[in-house]
Enzyme design. Sequence first.
Site, PDB file in Angstrom:
ATOM      1  N   GLY A   1      -2.970  34.065  -8.361  1.00 54.97           N
ATOM      2  CA  GLY A   1      -1.904  34.559  -7.167  1.00 54.97           C
ATOM      3  C   GLY A   1      -1.071  33.401  -6.994  1.00 54.97           C
ATOM      4  O   GLY A   1      -1.127  32.355  -7.425  1.00 54.97           O
TER       5      GLY A   1
ATOM      6  N   ASP B   1     -14.201  40.093 -10.313  1.00 54.48           N
ATOM      7  CA  ASP B   1     -13.901  41.008  -9.378  1.00 54.48           C
ATOM      8  C   ASP B   1     -14.754  40.826  -7.994  1.00 54.48           C
ATOM      9  O   ASP B   1     -15.839  41.101  -7.901  1.00 54.48           O
ATOM     10  CB  ASP B   1     -14.190  42.452  -9.696  1.00 54.48           C
ATOM     11  N   VAL B   2     -14.013  40.245  -7.102  1.00 50.17           N
ATOM     12  CA  VAL B   2     -14.577  39.771  -5.828  1.00 50.17           C
ATOM     13  C   VAL B   2     -15.381  41.074  -4.991  1.00 50.17           C
ATOM     14  O   VAL B   2     -16.137  40.655  -3.912  1.00 50.17           O
ATOM     15  CB  VAL B   2     -13.839  38.933  -4.860  1.00 50.17           C
TER      16      VAL B   2
ATOM     17  N   LYS C   1      -7.736  42.267   7.609  1.00 52.48           N
ATOM     18  CA  LYS C   1      -7.830  40.740   7.391  1.00 52.48           C
ATOM     19  C   LYS C   1      -8.667  40.132   8.515  1.00 52.48           C
ATOM     20  O   LYS C   1      -9.012  39.111   8.301  1.00 52.48           O
ATOM     21  CB  LYS C   1      -6.274  40.094   7.242  1.00 52.48           C
TER      22      LYS C   1
ATOM     23  N   ALA D   1      -6.524  38.570  -2.400  1.00 52.53           N
ATOM     24  CA  ALA D   1      -6.309  39.255  -1.215  1.00 52.53           C
ATOM     25  C   ALA D   1      -5.565  40.682  -1.758  1.00 52.53           C
ATOM     26  O   ALA D   1      -5.260  40.905  -2.888  1.00 52.53           O
ATOM     27  CB  ALA D   1      -5.168  38.733  -0.328  1.00 52.53           C
ATOM     28  N   TYR D   2      -5.917  41.829  -0.888  1.00 51.27           N
ATOM     29  CA  TYR D   2      -5.269  43.142  -1.150  1.00 51.27           C
ATOM     30  C   TYR D   2      -3.883  42.971  -0.154  1.00 51.27           C
ATOM     31  O   TYR D   2      -4.127  42.824   1.029  1.00 51.27           O
ATOM     32  CB  TYR D   2      -6.097  44.144  -0.844  1.00 51.27           C
TER      33      TYR D   2
ATOM     34  N   LEU E   1      -0.842  31.390  -3.843  1.00 46.29           N
ATOM     35  CA  LEU E   1      -1.682  30.291  -3.636  1.00 46.29           C
ATOM     36  C   LEU E   1      -2.819  29.827  -4.485  1.00 46.29           C
ATOM     37  O   LEU E   1      -2.861  28.583  -4.646  1.00 46.29           O
ATOM     38  CB  LEU E   1      -2.294  30.804  -1.999  1.00 46.29           C
TER      39      LEU E   1
ATOM     40  N   TYR F   1      -3.934  46.978   6.961  1.00 47.60           N
ATOM     41  CA  TYR F   1      -3.964  45.620   6.540  1.00 47.60           C
ATOM     42  C   TYR F   1      -4.222  44.472   7.564  1.00 47.60           C
ATOM     43  O   TYR F   1      -5.261  43.592   7.195  1.00 47.60           O
ATOM     44  CB  TYR F   1      -2.630  45.421   5.885  1.00 47.60           C
TER      45      TYR F   1
HETATM   46  N1  LIG Z   1       2.062  36.566   0.740  1.00 43.59           N
HETATM   47  C1  LIG Z   1       2.370  36.347   2.074  1.00 43.59           C
HETATM   48  O1  LIG Z   1       3.428  36.334   2.398  1.00 43.59           O
HETATM   49  C2  LIG Z   1       1.012  36.342   2.641  1.00 43.59           C
HETATM   50  C3  LIG Z   1       1.303  36.189   4.388  1.00 43.59           C
HETATM   51  C4  LIG Z   1       0.282  36.184   5.250  1.00 43.59           C
HETATM   52  C5  LIG Z   1      -1.160  35.878   4.618  1.00 43.59           C
HETATM   53  N2  LIG Z   1      -1.254  35.814   3.232  1.00 43.59           N
HETATM   54  C6  LIG Z   1      -2.566  35.654   2.603  1.00 43.59           C
HETATM   55  O2  LIG Z   1      -2.535  34.342   2.028  1.00 43.59           O
HETATM   56  C7  LIG Z   1      -3.640  34.476   0.811  1.00 43.59           C
HETATM   57  C8  LIG Z   1      -3.042  34.419  -0.504  1.00 43.59           C
HETATM   58  O3  LIG Z   1      -1.995  35.446  -0.572  1.00 43.59           O
HETATM   59  P1  LIG Z   1      -1.066  35.262  -2.080  1.00 43.59           P
HETATM   60  O4  LIG Z   1       0.092  35.726  -1.549  1.00 43.59           O
HETATM   61  O5  LIG Z   1      -1.293  33.981  -2.703  1.00 43.59           O
HETATM   62  O6  LIG Z   1      -1.669  36.509  -2.705  1.00 43.59           O
HETATM   63  P2  LIG Z   1      -1.378  37.102  -4.152  1.00 43.59           P
HETATM   64  O7  LIG Z   1      -0.078  36.116  -4.797  1.00 43.59           O
HETATM   65  O8  LIG Z   1      -1.203  38.837  -4.080  1.00 43.59           O
HETATM   66  O9  LIG Z   1      -2.677  36.951  -4.901  1.00 43.59           O
HETATM   67  C9  LIG Z   1      -3.735  37.578  -4.621  1.00 43.59           C
HETATM   68  C10 LIG Z   1      -4.662  37.331  -5.835  1.00 43.59           C
HETATM   69  O10 LIG Z   1      -6.052  38.241  -5.503  1.00 43.59           O
HETATM   70  C11 LIG Z   1      -6.262  39.044  -6.651  1.00 43.59           C
HETATM   71  N3  LIG Z   1      -7.262  40.004  -6.520  1.00 43.59           N
HETATM   72  C12 LIG Z   1      -6.908  41.086  -5.769  1.00 43.59           C
HETATM   73  N4  LIG Z   1      -7.988  42.022  -5.674  1.00 43.59           N
HETATM   74  C13 LIG Z   1      -8.893  41.200  -6.386  1.00 43.59           C
HETATM   75  C14 LIG Z   1     -10.461  41.487  -6.672  1.00 43.59           C
HETATM   76  N5  LIG Z   1     -10.937  42.418  -6.274  1.00 43.59           N
HETATM   77  N6  LIG Z   1     -11.161  40.658  -7.385  1.00 43.59           N
HETATM   78  C15 LIG Z   1     -10.524  39.450  -7.733  1.00 43.59           C
HETATM   79  N7  LIG Z   1      -8.965  38.987  -7.238  1.00 43.59           N
HETATM   80  C16 LIG Z   1      -8.479  40.052  -6.777  1.00 43.59           C
HETATM   81  C17 LIG Z   1      -5.047  39.558  -7.138  1.00 43.59           C
HETATM   82  O11 LIG Z   1      -5.038  39.894  -8.499  1.00 43.59           O
HETATM   83  P3  LIG Z   1      -3.936  40.636  -9.135  1.00 43.59           P
HETATM   84  O12 LIG Z   1      -2.608  39.968  -9.244  1.00 43.59           O
HETATM   85  O13 LIG Z   1      -4.775  41.015 -10.391  1.00 43.59           O
HETATM   86  O14 LIG Z   1      -4.062  41.776  -8.300  1.00 43.59           O
HETATM   87  C18 LIG Z   1      -3.928  38.096  -7.015  1.00 43.59           C
HETATM   88  O15 LIG Z   1      -4.101  37.187  -7.908  1.00 43.59           O
HETATM   89  C19 LIG Z   1      -4.201  35.841   0.904  1.00 43.59           C
HETATM   90  O16 LIG Z   1      -5.301  35.827   1.972  1.00 43.59           O
HETATM   91  C20 LIG Z   1      -3.157  36.693   1.645  1.00 43.59           C
HETATM   92  O17 LIG Z   1      -3.861  37.624   2.610  1.00 43.59           O
HETATM   93  C21 LIG Z   1      -0.119  35.913   2.338  1.00 43.59           C
END
Ligand SMILES: NC(=O)c1ccc[n+]([C@@H]2O[C@H](COP(=O)([O-])OP(=O)(O)OC[C@H]3O[C@@H](n4cnc5c(N)ncnc54)[C@H](OP(=O)(O)O)[C@@H]3O)[C@@H](O)[C@H]2O)c1
Length: 278
Positions: free
Chosen positions: A10, A33-34, A126, A57-58, A12, A122
């Site tokens: 992802g 798969d978490v 969280k 994250a979802y 981060l 969502y």
């Molecule tokens: N992006 C934002 O603007 C934002 C804002 C606030 C908070 N956050 C938080 O910051 C953190 C990092 O976010 P991010 O933007 O880096 O997220 P991201 O790019 O969407 O990455 C999340 C990763 O989790 C993986 N994932 C989803 N379901 C899974 C499962 N069942 N088992 C294993 N892996 C799984 C996804 O895989 P797939 O790609 O294969 O689905 C993806 O690689 C998260 O906690 C998110 O909630 C993000």
Amino acid sequence: MKLLILGAAGQLGSTFAAVRNHDVVGLTRVDLDVTDHRAVVAAAARETPDVIVNCTAYNNVDGAEDDAMTALAVNAMAVRSMAAAATRVGATLVHYSTDFVFDGEATRPYTEDDRTRPVSTYGCSKLLGEWFAQDAPRWYVLRVESLFGGRQARSSVDKIAAALKEGRRAPVFVDRVVTPSYVEDVRDATLALLARDTPSGVFHCVNSGQGTWADVGRHIADLLGADPGLLVPTSVKDVTLRAQRPVYCALSNDRLAAAIGRPLPGWQDAIRRYVATL
Ligand SMILES: NC(=O)c1ccc[n+]([C@@H]2O[C@H](COP(=O)([O-])OP(=O)(O)OC[C@H]3O[C@@H](n4cnc5c(N)ncnc54)[C@H](OP(=O)(O)O)[C@@H]3O)[C@@H](O)[C@H]2O)c1
């Protein structure tokens, strides 16, 4: 320090997986798969990390309204499994959360002591994850917001930058107030927190300052030398989305700055560094 990065593909997660000055094992969804409790416990038992860093994250805020079970499985129940796994191997759990745990009705940046009141499925999922993370022997819940950077280039900052570069119009909210977070600064602040042996707690891990998306858009246009007239001022009221979003969501990072002994860079500086890499 040995770090086990979950969600290593992802935004981060890929930033953490690239860390070189620690022993890093990155697992993507393909590897683990978490939502599989036994597999999470087994992975921790196999790797015996000092720290489990949960970057999974979802993140589909609108999708969660129709698929609450998946949102809860990934954002909440999986964190419970990670806390159990961390307990078994004596690891610290780092878990990332979001500004969406707040209702957006504040008029000054939210602190960690402010009341949480998510207004979407969502956000609820969280918040549950935040609570489950606290079952680990040592834990950090780090709330990030409007994350940008990493390999994927799919954040709102990327979308605005791409539109401006290509001479396309880019809608920007004039009334949604945020504190963007650059993945590299989030990673560095997390490592600083871990290095200092900070007591467990909730921290707002965002860049410093606040701004509307229109402010962010103008800053990006300025950096790119693009026409700011391409930015289309939009109000939250003009857009209908499946899930309700908090409108005012600036976060104060004062607690984190005190814990790591330095302020986090301002969001303008963070975007400047990121845009230079595009
Ligand atoms: N992006 C934002 O603007 C934002 C804002 C606030 C908070 N956050 C938080 O910051 C953190 C990092 O976010 P991010 O933007 O880096 O997220 P991201 O790019 O969407 O990455 C999340 C990763 O989790 C993986 N994932 C989803 N379901 C899974 C499962 N069942 N088992 C294993 N892996 C799984 C996804 O895989 P797939 O790609 O294969 O689905 C993806 O690689 C998260 O906690 C998110 O909630 C993000």
